[in-house]
Structures are given as C-alpha cells and as structure tokens.
Design a protein around this motif. Structure first.
Motif, short mmCIF file in Angstrom:
data_model
loop_
_atom_site.label_atom_id
_atom_site.label_comp_id
_atom_site.label_asym_id
_atom_site.label_seq_id
_atom_site.Cartn_x
_atom_site.Cartn_y
_atom_site.Cartn_z
N ALA A 281 -5.58 -8.36 3.39
CA ALA A 281 -4.56 -8.50 2.05
C ALA A 281 -4.00 -7.01 2.74
O ALA A 281 -2.56 -7.08 2.54
CB ALA A 281 -5.49 -8.05 1.11
N ARG A 282 -4.44 -5.98 3.03
CA ARG A 282 -3.14 -4.75 3.66
C ARG A 282 -2.15 -5.27 4.61
O ARG A 282 -1.16 -4.91 4.67
CB ARG A 282 -4.21 -3.82 3.99
N ILE A 283 -2.84 -6.26 5.44
CA ILE A 283 -1.88 -6.59 6.47
C ILE A 283 -0.55 -7.36 5.81
O ILE A 283 0.65 -7.18 6.03
CB ILE A 283 -2.30 -7.48 7.70
N VAL A 284 -1.00 -8.19 5.33
CA VAL A 284 -0.13 -9.07 4.26
C VAL A 284 1.02 -8.14 3.46
O VAL A 284 2.15 -8.48 3.57
CB VAL A 284 -0.64 -10.30 3.47
N SER A 285 0.37 -7.08 2.90
CA SER A 285 1.14 -6.31 2.11
C SER A 285 1.89 -5.43 2.90
O SER A 285 3.23 -5.25 2.44
CB SER A 285 0.27 -5.41 1.20
N GLY A 286 1.50 -5.02 4.09
CA GLY A 286 2.39 -4.33 4.85
C GLY A 286 3.52 -5.20 5.51
O GLY A 286 4.68 -4.67 5.47
N GLY B 297 11.12 -5.93 3.01
CA GLY B 297 11.67 -5.72 1.97
C GLY B 297 11.63 -6.63 0.68
O GLY B 297 12.50 -6.62 -0.04
N HIS B 298 10.57 -7.20 0.89
CA HIS B 298 10.07 -7.94 -0.24
C HIS B 298 9.02 -7.35 -1.10
O HIS B 298 8.58 -6.41 -0.82
CB HIS B 298 9.71 -9.42 0.35
N GLY B 299 8.48 -7.87 -2.25
CA GLY B 299 7.33 -7.15 -2.95
C GLY B 299 8.10 -6.06 -3.84
O GLY B 299 9.08 -5.79 -3.72
N PHE B 300 7.23 -5.34 -4.61
CA PHE B 300 7.89 -4.41 -5.47
C PHE B 300 8.37 -3.20 -4.84
O PHE B 300 9.56 -2.75 -5.09
CB PHE B 300 6.90 -4.05 -6.53
N LEU B 301 7.75 -2.67 -3.87
CA LEU B 301 8.00 -1.23 -3.23
C LEU B 301 9.15 -1.79 -1.94
O LEU B 301 10.01 -1.06 -2.04
CB LEU B 301 6.85 -0.64 -2.48
N GLY B 302 9.05 -2.80 -1.59
CA GLY B 302 9.82 -3.28 -0.38
C GLY B 302 11.32 -3.32 -0.82
O GLY B 302 12.36 -2.93 -0.49
N SER B 303 11.18 -4.08 -2.04
CA SER B 303 12.59 -4.31 -2.86
C SER B 303 13.21 -3.13 -3.54
O SER B 303 14.38 -2.95 -3.34
CB SER B 303 12.34 -5.40 -3.75
N LEU B 304 12.30 -2.14 -3.79
CA LEU B 304 12.94 -0.87 -4.40
C LEU B 304 13.59 -0.30 -3.33
O LEU B 304 14.69 0.18 -3.53
CB LEU B 304 11.61 -0.18 -5.13
N LEU B 305 12.60 -0.25 -2.36
CA LEU B 305 13.61 0.63 -0.98
C LEU B 305 14.69 -0.14 -0.55
O LEU B 305 15.68 0.49 -0.15
CB LEU B 305 12.32 0.96 0.02
N ARG B 306 14.72 -1.40 -0.39
CA ARG B 306 15.86 -2.18 -0.39
C ARG B 306 17.03 -2.04 -1.06
O ARG B 306 18.30 -1.72 -0.52
CB ARG B 306 15.54 -3.51 0.08
N GLN B 307 16.95 -1.92 -2.36
CA GLN B 307 18.14 -1.62 -3.18
C GLN B 307 18.40 -0.44 -3.02
O GLN B 307 19.95 -0.07 -3.15
CB GLN B 307 17.50 -1.91 -4.92
N HIS B 308 17.64 0.31 -2.61
CA HIS B 308 18.52 2.01 -2.42
C HIS B 308 18.63 2.32 -1.05
O HIS B 308 18.83 3.38 -0.61
CB HIS B 308 17.22 2.98 -2.86
N HIS C 140 14.68 1.06 6.52
CA HIS C 140 13.97 1.69 7.39
C HIS C 140 12.68 2.37 7.04
O HIS C 140 11.58 2.41 7.48
CB HIS C 140 14.89 2.73 8.37
N HIS C 141 12.61 2.93 5.70
CA HIS C 141 11.53 3.55 5.28
C HIS C 141 10.52 2.36 4.82
O HIS C 141 9.34 2.70 4.97
CB HIS C 141 11.79 4.38 4.03
N ALA C 142 10.92 1.21 4.38
CA ALA C 142 10.27 0.05 3.98
C ALA C 142 9.45 -0.44 5.04
O ALA C 142 8.27 -0.60 5.27
CB ALA C 142 10.88 -0.87 3.35
N ALA C 143 10.00 -0.21 6.42
CA ALA C 143 9.60 -0.89 7.66
C ALA C 143 8.70 0.09 8.19
O ALA C 143 7.62 -0.32 8.75
CB ALA C 143 10.70 -1.09 8.50
N ARG C 144 8.67 1.08 8.27
CA ARG C 144 7.82 2.12 8.70
C ARG C 144 6.73 2.32 7.64
O ARG C 144 5.49 2.33 8.17
CB ARG C 144 8.42 3.60 8.58
N LEU C 145 6.64 2.25 6.44
CA LEU C 145 5.66 2.32 5.39
C LEU C 145 4.84 0.64 5.86
O LEU C 145 3.55 0.76 5.72
CB LEU C 145 6.01 2.17 4.01
N GLY C 146 5.60 -0.28 5.85
CA GLY C 146 4.80 -1.52 6.10
C GLY C 146 4.00 -1.69 7.60
O GLY C 146 2.99 -2.09 7.42
N LYS C 147 4.69 -0.91 8.48
CA LYS C 147 4.00 -0.74 9.76
C LYS C 147 2.57 -0.23 9.67
O LYS C 147 1.67 -0.54 10.00
CB LYS C 147 4.95 -0.15 10.68
N HIS C 148 2.96 1.18 8.83
CA HIS C 148 1.68 1.92 8.54
C HIS C 148 0.58 1.16 7.81
O HIS C 148 -0.75 1.23 8.22
CB HIS C 148 2.04 3.11 7.88
#
Length: 75
Positions: free
Chosen positions: A20-25, A31-42, A46-54
């Motif tokens: 589940a954590r892999i899918v969430s990342g 840039g999808h999901g709640f956090l990814g779309s929020l970062l994409r809108q702003h 690149h922060h979303a990609a880094r957070l997703g990778k982590h």
C-alpha cells in the motif's frame, strides 16, 4: 491460534502495508491523490516526486521485511 499462524499474520500485514505504501508513493509522485494534486496545483511537482520516491522506497523495504518474516515463520 498457534505461534506460527500469528507470525504469518504479522508478516502478511507487513507485506500488505508495504504494498500500500508503494502504491501511495507512486500515486503521489505522479501528481495524483490528495497530496500529489495539492503539490501539483502549487507547481511543486518535484517535491511530490521526491516524497513519492521516499514513500515507495520505504514500502519496498517494509515489503521485503514482511517476506523475510513469512519465510522465517515457515521454517
């Protein structure tokens, strides 16, 4: 419930949470999901990609631990 069954249930839980954590990342990194779309809108994809990778790397480690725990329980 015996000890082996308990260990297998804990290992299966680790595997499920890791997956589940892999899918969430991946969802966050693209840039999808709640956090990814929020970062994409702003304009911070690149922060979303880094957070997703982590998150995906942490999930992969958790998945590997769960598989190792499962194998240890069956021995």
């Amino acid at each position: 419930m015996d000890r082996i069954t308990e260990q297998k249930l804990k290992a299966a839980g680790k595997v499920a949470l890791g997956a589940a954590r892999i899918v969430s990342g991946v969802v966050t990194a693209t840039g999808h999901g709640f956090l990814g779309s929020l970062l994409r809108q702003h304009h911070m994809i690149h922060h979303a990609a880094r957070l997703g990778k982590h998150s995906a790397e942490g999930g992969l480690n958790m998945l590997k631990e769960g598989v190792a725990d499962w194998q240890d329980a069956t021995r």
